[in-house]
Design a protein around this motif. Structure first.
Motif, PDB file in Angstrom:
ATOM      1  N   TYR A 158       0.802  -1.224   0.000  1.00  0.00           N
ATOM      2  CA  TYR A 158       0.000   0.000   0.000  1.00  0.00           C
ATOM      3  C   TYR A 158       0.836   1.276   0.000  1.00  0.00           C
ATOM      4  O   TYR A 158       0.276   2.363  -0.161  1.00  0.00           O
ATOM      5  N   GLU A 159       2.153   1.193   0.171  1.00  0.00           N
ATOM      6  CA  GLU A 159       2.947   2.423   0.228  1.00  0.00           C
ATOM      7  C   GLU A 159       3.165   3.029  -1.152  1.00  0.00           C
ATOM      8  O   GLU A 159       3.026   4.242  -1.329  1.00  0.00           O
ATOM      9  N   ILE A 160       3.517   2.196  -2.135  1.00  0.00           N
ATOM     10  CA  ILE A 160       3.645   2.704  -3.503  1.00  0.00           C
ATOM     11  C   ILE A 160       2.907   1.808  -4.499  1.00  0.00           C
ATOM     12  O   ILE A 160       2.986   2.034  -5.707  1.00  0.00           O
ATOM     13  N   ALA A 161       2.212   0.809  -3.977  1.00  0.00           N
ATOM     14  CA  ALA A 161       1.489  -0.123  -4.851  1.00  0.00           C
ATOM     15  C   ALA A 161       0.424  -0.845  -4.030  1.00  0.00           C
ATOM     16  O   ALA A 161       0.527  -0.919  -2.807  1.00  0.00           O
ATOM     17  N   PRO A 162      -0.602  -1.383  -4.687  1.00  0.00           N
ATOM     18  CA  PRO A 162      -1.655  -2.094  -3.955  1.00  0.00           C
ATOM     19  C   PRO A 162      -1.151  -3.381  -3.317  1.00  0.00           C
ATOM     20  O   PRO A 162      -0.062  -3.883  -3.650  1.00  0.00           O
ATOM     21  N   TYR A 163      -1.969  -3.940  -2.440  1.00  0.00           N
ATOM     22  CA  TYR A 163      -1.597  -5.146  -1.703  1.00  0.00           C
ATOM     23  C   TYR A 163      -1.198  -6.284  -2.631  1.00  0.00           C
ATOM     24  O   TYR A 163      -0.251  -7.022  -2.352  1.00  0.00           O
ATOM     25  N   ALA A 164      -1.909  -6.422  -3.730  1.00  0.00           N
ATOM     26  CA  ALA A 164      -1.669  -7.549  -4.636  1.00  0.00           C
ATOM     27  C   ALA A 164      -0.252  -7.564  -5.197  1.00  0.00           C
ATOM     28  O   ALA A 164       0.262  -8.623  -5.568  1.00  0.00           O
ATOM     29  N   LEU A 165       0.401  -6.412  -5.266  1.00  0.00           N
ATOM     30  CA  LEU A 165       1.755  -6.342  -5.809  1.00  0.00           C
ATOM     31  C   LEU A 165       2.820  -6.575  -4.737  1.00  0.00           C
ATOM     32  O   LEU A 165       4.011  -6.629  -5.045  1.00  0.00           O
ATOM     33  N   GLY A 166       2.381  -6.729  -3.489  1.00  0.00           N
ATOM     34  CA  GLY A 166       3.307  -7.119  -2.426  1.00  0.00           C
ATOM     35  C   GLY A 166       4.280  -6.032  -2.010  1.00  0.00           C
ATOM     36  O   GLY A 166       4.163  -4.865  -2.385  1.00  0.00           O
ATOM     37  N   SER A 167       5.277  -6.452  -1.222  1.00  0.00           N
ATOM     38  CA  SER A 167       6.341  -5.546  -0.808  1.00  0.00           C
ATOM     39  C   SER A 167       7.316  -5.338  -1.960  1.00  0.00           C
ATOM     40  O   SER A 167       7.509  -6.225  -2.796  1.00  0.00           O
ATOM     41  N   ILE A 168       7.915  -4.161  -1.983  1.00  0.00           N
ATOM     42  CA  ILE A 168       8.838  -3.816  -3.067  1.00  0.00           C
ATOM     43  C   ILE A 168      10.147  -3.348  -2.458  1.00  0.00           C
ATOM     44  O   ILE A 168      10.165  -2.466  -1.592  1.00  0.00           O
ATOM     45  N   GLU A 169      11.245  -3.953  -2.879  1.00  0.00           N
ATOM     46  CA  GLU A 169      12.565  -3.555  -2.416  1.00  0.00           C
ATOM     47  C   GLU A 169      13.371  -3.011  -3.596  1.00  0.00           C
ATOM     48  O   GLU A 169      13.507  -3.686  -4.623  1.00  0.00           O
ATOM     49  N   LEU A 170      13.865  -1.799  -3.443  1.00  0.00           N
ATOM     50  CA  LEU A 170      14.660  -1.156  -4.478  1.00  0.00           C
ATOM     51  C   LEU A 170      16.096  -1.038  -3.972  1.00  0.00           C
ATOM     52  O   LEU A 170      16.332  -0.432  -2.923  1.00  0.00           O
ATOM     53  N   ILE A 171      17.021  -1.608  -4.714  1.00  0.00           N
ATOM     54  CA  ILE A 171      18.429  -1.649  -4.294  1.00  0.00           C
ATOM     55  C   ILE A 171      19.223  -0.614  -5.090  1.00  0.00           C
ATOM     56  O   ILE A 171      19.253  -0.647  -6.321  1.00  0.00           O
ATOM     57  N   ILE A 172      19.850   0.306  -4.355  1.00  0.00           N
ATOM     58  CA  ILE A 172      20.624   1.386  -4.954  1.00  0.00           C
ATOM     59  C   ILE A 172      22.079   1.242  -4.516  1.00  0.00           C
ATOM     60  O   ILE A 172      22.363   1.058  -3.333  1.00  0.00           O
ATOM     61  N   THR A 173      23.016   1.325  -5.464  1.00  0.00           N
ATOM     62  CA  THR A 173      24.433   1.261  -5.088  1.00  0.00           C
ATOM     63  C   THR A 173      24.902   2.632  -4.595  1.00  0.00           C
ATOM     64  O   THR A 173      24.346   3.670  -4.970  1.00  0.00           O
ATOM     65  N   TYR A 174      25.941   2.612  -3.752  1.00  0.00           N
ATOM     66  CA  TYR A 174      26.476   3.880  -3.261  1.00  0.00           C
ATOM     67  C   TYR A 174      27.030   4.722  -4.408  1.00  0.00           C
ATOM     68  O   TYR A 174      26.993   5.956  -4.355  1.00  0.00           O
ATOM     69  N   SER A 175      27.516   4.065  -5.441  1.00  0.00           N
ATOM     70  CA  SER A 175      28.051   4.821  -6.577  1.00  0.00           C
ATOM     71  C   SER A 175      26.951   5.614  -7.286  1.00  0.00           C
ATOM     72  O   SER A 175      27.194   6.698  -7.813  1.00  0.00           O
ATOM     73  N   GLU A 176      25.729   5.100  -7.280  1.00  0.00           N
ATOM     74  CA  GLU A 176      24.616   5.802  -7.920  1.00  0.00           C
ATOM     75  C   GLU A 176      24.241   7.080  -7.178  1.00  0.00           C
ATOM     76  O   GLU A 176      23.672   7.996  -7.777  1.00  0.00           O
ATOM     77  N   VAL A 177      24.521   7.112  -5.883  1.00  0.00           N
ATOM     78  CA  VAL A 177      24.114   8.268  -5.071  1.00  0.00           C
ATOM     79  C   VAL A 177      25.332   8.996  -4.498  1.00  0.00           C
ATOM     80  O   VAL A 177      25.215   9.763  -3.548  1.00  0.00           O
ATOM     81  N   SER A 178      26.489   8.781  -5.098  1.00  0.00           N
ATOM     82  CA  SER A 178      27.727   9.350  -4.552  1.00  0.00           C
ATOM     83  C   SER A 178      27.678  10.876  -4.471  1.00  0.00           C
ATOM     84  O   SER A 178      28.255  11.473  -3.557  1.00  0.00           O
ATOM     85  N   GLN A 179      26.966  11.515  -5.400  1.00  0.00           N
ATOM     86  CA  GLN A 179      26.922  12.976  -5.431  1.00  0.00           C
ATOM     87  C   GLN A 179      26.041  13.571  -4.340  1.00  0.00           C
ATOM     88  O   GLN A 179      26.139  14.768  -4.045  1.00  0.00           O
ATOM     89  N   ILE A 180      25.185  12.755  -3.722  1.00  0.00           N
ATOM     90  CA  ILE A 180      24.280  13.295  -2.708  1.00  0.00           C
ATOM     91  C   ILE A 180      24.499  12.664  -1.334  1.00  0.00           C
ATOM     92  O   ILE A 180      23.708  12.892  -0.417  1.00  0.00           O
ATOM     93  N   LEU A 181      25.559  11.876  -1.177  1.00  0.00           N
ATOM     94  CA  LEU A 181      25.855  11.294   0.132  1.00  0.00           C
ATOM     95  C   LEU A 181      26.358  12.364   1.095  1.00  0.00           C
ATOM     96  O   LEU A 181      27.070  13.293   0.697  1.00  0.00           O
ATOM     97  N   ASN A 182      26.005  12.237   2.331  1.00  0.00           N
ATOM     98  CA  ASN A 182      26.495  13.120   3.378  1.00  0.00           C
ATOM     99  C   ASN A 182      28.005  12.884   3.561  1.00  0.00           C
ATOM    100  O   ASN A 182      28.408  11.737   3.736  1.00  0.00           O
ATOM    101  N   PRO A 183      28.824  13.927   3.509  1.00  0.00           N
ATOM    102  CA  PRO A 183      30.279  13.732   3.647  1.00  0.00           C
ATOM    103  C   PRO A 183      30.671  13.030   4.942  1.00  0.00           C
ATOM    104  O   PRO A 183      31.721  12.377   5.010  1.00  0.00           O
ATOM    105  N   SER A 184      29.839  13.137   5.980  1.00  0.00           N
ATOM    106  CA  SER A 184      30.157  12.502   7.262  1.00  0.00           C
ATOM    107  C   SER A 184      29.750  11.054   7.326  1.00  0.00           C
ATOM    108  O   SER A 184      30.083  10.348   8.284  1.00  0.00           O
ATOM    109  N   PHE A 185      29.028  10.575   6.313  1.00  0.00           N
ATOM    110  CA  PHE A 185      28.581   9.173   6.316  1.00  0.00           C
ATOM    111  C   PHE A 185      29.703   8.288   5.791  1.00  0.00           C
ATOM    112  O   PHE A 185      30.212   8.482   4.696  1.00  0.00           O
ATOM    113  N   LYS A 186      30.093   7.294   6.586  1.00  0.00           N
ATOM    114  CA  LYS A 186      31.169   6.378   6.224  1.00  0.00           C
ATOM    115  C   LYS A 186      30.582   5.016   5.871  1.00  0.00           C
ATOM    116  O   LYS A 186      29.735   4.491   6.588  1.00  0.00           O
ATOM    117  N   HIS A 187      31.030   4.472   4.752  1.00  0.00           N
ATOM    118  CA  HIS A 187      30.567   3.144   4.351  1.00  0.00           C
ATOM    119  C   HIS A 187      31.708   2.357   3.727  1.00  0.00           C
ATOM    120  O   HIS A 187      32.788   2.862   3.503  1.00  0.00           O
TER     121      HIS A 187
END
Length: 266
Positions: free
Chosen positions: A237-266
């Motif tokens: 129900y968060e982004i899709a109806p119940y019938a479509l179940g839970s949805i997990e979206l996997i993002i790599t750190y390289s995809e978000v490197s430009q918006i990562l907090n400089p203090s966040f260490k990974h």
């Protein structure tokens, strides 16, 4: 003498690794349970409510960090802030839940008692099971799987996630991971990931399939920090109806490197 030198050469890296590992923060947990079953009416075939909580509690040996972690779990999982510990909060949760079940459902059941086809509507359950997994750097992820049925056409299954800094016990939010102003760009990255996951190329196609039909894509605070990726979890129900179940979206750190907090260490 030659053999001793070889032995020392082999042993030194192990000693260095051991010393380094002992300096890293750790956060230990211990299992607790709370169980209760109540019957709705005083009859042999009465509907019942079953509550089973199998939780991991930050151990007292973690000191103040344990209090911080457990307070988050009491508040977010059980809606019981300010209790002395997670076990007390869990026991109060099962008591409150089962008492509310009897008080609210018994009058309705009395009206439907003669209709045996409706009995299943009153068979309630609420189950929480939890695990932890090591994340990047000094982060540990806490995962709670919740399964409950409270009448209606079907039950609900959810995955609720928390990421704790093991050095402080503090809960990490998106604002800790990403730099200020991240929302718009991250939203676009997540939308792209949803298109890739579903094989649907446009927003209109997603909506036709049931995704984002009455809401926009948003960065969920329900996320898991892994060594190389961030998994964003969207429950039914968060982004899709119940019938479509839970949805997990996997993002790599390289995809978000430009918006990562400089203090966040990974």
């Amino acid at each position: 003498m030659h053999n001793i030198k070889v032995y020392l050469c082999l042993l030194l890296p192990l000693l260095l690794f051991t010393c380094k590992s002992s300096d890293e923060p750790t956060l230990t947990f211990e299992p607790i349970t709370a169980d209760k079953t109540v019957y709705l009416a005083n009859e042999d075939d009465s509907p019942r409510c079953q509550v089973h909580l199998k939780l991991l509690q930050a151990s007292a040996e973690n000191g103040e960090r344990a209090k911080i972690v457990n307070e988050v779990l009491m508040s977010r999982l059980l809606n019981k802030s300010g209790e002395s510990d997670l076990k007390v909060a869990a026991d109060k949760f099962v008591d409150d839940y089962t008492n509310n079940y009897k008080n609210s459902m018994l009058p309705l059941y009395n009206q439907d008692r003669a209709d045996t086809t409706k009995k299943a509507w009153y068979e309630y359950h609420y189950v929480i099971e939890t695990t932890t997994q090591q994340g990047p750097a000094n982060i540990i992820s806490y995962l709670a799987t919740i399964d409950y049925y409270e009448g209606g056409a079907h039950g609900i299954n959810q995955l609720i996630t928390f990421n704790f800094n093991m050095a402080t016990g503090n809960l990490l939010t998106l604002a800790d991971v990403f730099a200020p102003g991240y929302e718009s760009q991250l939203k676009g990255i997540l939308l792209k990931a949803l298109k890739s996951k579903t094989g649907l190329g446009s927003l209109n196609e997603l909506k036709d399939a049931g995704y984002l039909y009455s809401m926009e894509m948003f960065p969920s605070e329900n996320f898991i920090l892994n060594d190389e990726t961030i998994t964003f979890v969207y429950n039914p129900y968060e982004i899709a109806p119940y019938a479509l179940g839970s949805i997990e979206l996997i993002i790599t750190y390289s995809e978000v490197s430009q918006i990562l907090n400089p203090s966040f260490k990974h």
